[in-house]
Write an enzyme that holds these catalytic residues in place. Structure first.
Site, mmCIF file in Angstrom:
data_model
loop_
_atom_site.group_PDB
_atom_site.id
_atom_site.type_symbol
_atom_site.label_atom_id
_atom_site.label_comp_id
_atom_site.label_asym_id
_atom_site.label_seq_id
_atom_site.Cartn_x
_atom_site.Cartn_y
_atom_site.Cartn_z
ATOM 1 N N HIS A 204 0.819 -1.212 0.000
ATOM 2 C CA HIS A 204 0.000 0.000 0.000
ATOM 3 C C HIS A 204 0.852 1.262 0.000
ATOM 4 O O HIS A 204 0.337 2.361 -0.178
ATOM 5 C CB HIS A 204 -0.943 0.005 1.221
ATOM 6 N N ASP A 234 -0.264 -7.448 0.627
ATOM 7 C CA ASP A 234 0.254 -6.120 0.955
ATOM 8 C C ASP A 234 1.775 -6.144 0.940
ATOM 9 O O ASP A 234 2.431 -6.077 1.971
ATOM 10 C CB ASP A 234 -0.266 -5.650 2.316
ATOM 11 N N GLY A 317 3.515 5.971 9.588
ATOM 12 C CA GLY A 317 4.934 6.108 9.301
ATOM 13 C C GLY A 317 5.700 4.838 9.555
ATOM 14 O O GLY A 317 6.832 4.684 9.110
ATOM 15 N N SER A 319 4.556 1.852 8.497
ATOM 16 C CA SER A 319 4.171 0.897 7.458
ATOM 17 C C SER A 319 5.359 0.413 6.651
ATOM 18 O O SER A 319 6.250 1.167 6.323
ATOM 19 C CB SER A 319 3.182 1.521 6.485
ATOM 20 N N SER A 334 1.663 -3.918 7.811
ATOM 21 C CA SER A 334 0.560 -3.620 6.899
ATOM 22 C C SER A 334 -0.328 -2.516 7.455
ATOM 23 O O SER A 334 -0.480 -1.471 6.833
ATOM 24 C CB SER A 334 -0.266 -4.883 6.636
#
Length: 484
Positions: A204, A234, A317, A319, A334
């Site tokens: 993502h 993801d 931040g 991810s 994720s």
């Protein structure tokens, strides 16, 4: 002059005692923070969790209901009859007799997946409670909650509904920060196809063609996303630009703050109940436990399946940042809900699935099989569901915060440094101390602390000897004057 010598002796003794304390803390911190050397393969390690997986495979999904690891490290296998329980105990594992088999639990999750999609919901199987738990965040309306509750009731009493605080999001923002035009993410792990170097991170974070730069090199280009899968999965692959690549034969490093790093030596699948660690550039190093695997999350952007559910907290931040345990790569961040102050749930894309789909392996290991797809493709095939258990052992906590991308809450661990993969040439890395420690092998983590303790002991012995020698001289001087 005598007073000066005494002051010098006091200072030496205090320095020696302080050095002993400091060295002891360094050794204990290193032993907690560094992984013991598991295998270097890209598969799971051997140990009790493998026993549980073997028992589940042997007994079948109609007589078992998953497995997990207790806090003391002993594997537990859920079974549906006493004969299966006896077989599990004879094999050396704990057995817990439950009502609902894996087949029945999977049928429940299949029914939930077949229903009309409701953004802001997630579900997973909790083996320890023998239930399917459905989470609904604050964005789920009363009507949708009522409809889901009715569906859960029709499936059976083993499907439990829970309201979750906050909202399930994929929060964009870095363990080493990566900046795109309108987003920021955390680098996950360094991977390679045998010829080129890549960063494995969350899907993502950006679609194919997204251009990334590093925090310290905003004017320079770090790399470009060449493959991305989201939703459904993801994960994504960022190819390093020329001059920014890393040596694919060198193991990757995850920064944990304070100039320290954890060397990644293999990949594994998450085990329910095991302690795990996440590093991200917003909240640094955090720790928690795996609560479920094969979880499904309905983000606003779409549904993602096959995720690892944990109590590790994360925030926007974080991810894409790495999830690991004792030097083993487990997943990339994720999303989830909550934050590191109030708690919540965080989900991770398993790295074993992502690497298999992309045809890459961790840096420093043999490349994935030739059957894997070309990393340059923008639509990698969906990976298979992860097994319910495998080996993954806990590494340790760190300190200091950073900035990351996807994230959510859970139990807050120690504040940690930004989680980062081995940086590209010219970028900042864990530092020379980490490099020297890594070169020393298993002793590298504790060598600095042992050195401080050794010097402190020598200083303490020397100060005591000087004090004793001075006392003998004073004794002789006193009696020589008396005899005179």
């Amino acid at each position: 002059m005598r007073h000066a010598r005494r002051n010098l002796q006091r200072i030496a003794r205090l320095a020696a005692v302080g050095g002993l304390v400091w060295g002891s803390l360094m050794v204990s911190g290193a032993m907690a923070g560094e992984p013991s050397a598991p295998g270097t393969g890209a598969s799971t390690t051997s140990g009790p969790p493998d026993l549980a997986a073997a028992l589940v495979a042997r007994l079948g999904t109609d007589r078992t209901a998953g497995s997990w690891t207790r806090a003391d490290g002993r594997p537990v296998v859920a079974v549906t009859d006493t004969d299966a329980a006896a077989e599990v105990r004879r094999a050396g594992a704990e057995a817990e007799v439950v009502r609902h088999s894996t087949d029945r639990l999977r049928a429940a999750t299949d029914a939930l997946g077949a229903a009309p999609r409701v953004p802001g919901t997630a579900w997973s199987v909790e083996y320890a409670s023998n239930e399917v738990v459905v989470h609904a965040d604050s964005t789920v309306s009363a009507a949708d909650w009522s409809r889901l509750s009715g569906l859960a009731e029709s499936i059976g009493a083993f499907v439990r509904m829970e309201r979750a605080q906050g909202a399930f999001t994929t929060r964009l923002n870095g363990a080493a920060p990566m900046f795109a035009e309108n987003s920021r993410c955390s680098a996950g792990f360094n991977v390679t196809d045998g010829r080129r170097a890549f960063i494995l991170t969350a899907g993502h974070c950006g679609s194919a063609g997204t251009v990334w730069s590093g925090r310290r090199r905003r004017a320079g280009q770090l790399g470009t996303t060449v493959a991305s899968s989201f939703p459904g999965d993801d994960f994504s692959l960022v190819r390093y630009e020329d001059g920014e690549s890393v040596d694919g034969t060198v193991p990757g490093i995850v920064e944990i703050g304070g100039g320290q790093g954890v060397r990644i030596v293999g990949a594994a699948e998450a085990v329910v109940g095991r302690q795990v660690f996440r590093s991200g550039s917003t909240t640094g190093l955090r720790t928690g436990r795996v609560t479920a695997v094969n979880a499904t999350v309905n983000y606003p952007e779409g549904t993602v399946t096959g995720l690892i559910e944990t109590t590790v907290c994360a925030e926007p931040g974080d991810s894409g940042g790495p999830l690991f345990a004792q030097g083993l790569a487990l997943g990339v961040t994720s999303g989830g809900n909550g934050d590191c102050r109030t708690g919540g749930v965080t989900y991770f894309q398993p790295v074993t699935e992502a690497m298999a789909a992309l045809g890459v392996s961790l840096a420093g290991q043999a490349p994935a099989g030739a059957a894997g797809p070309d990393p340059g493709r923008t639509e990698p095939s969906a990976p298979a569901d992860p097994p319910s258990s495998a080996a993954a052992v806990p590494p340790a906590a760190g300190s200091e915060g950073g900035r990351g991308t996807a994230g959510t809450a859970g139990t807050a661990g120690t504040a940690g440094g930004g989680a980062a993969v081995q940086p590209p040439a010219g970028a900042s890395g864990p530092g020379i101390v980490t490099d020297i420690a890594a070169g020393l092998g298993p002793l590298g983590a504790v060598a600095p602390g042992i050195g401080v303790i050794g010097v402190s002991l020598i200083l303490l012995i020397a100060s005591r000897w000087i004090q004793s020698a001075q006392g003998r001289r004073n004794y002789r001087d006193y009696y020589s004057r008396t005899w005179a």
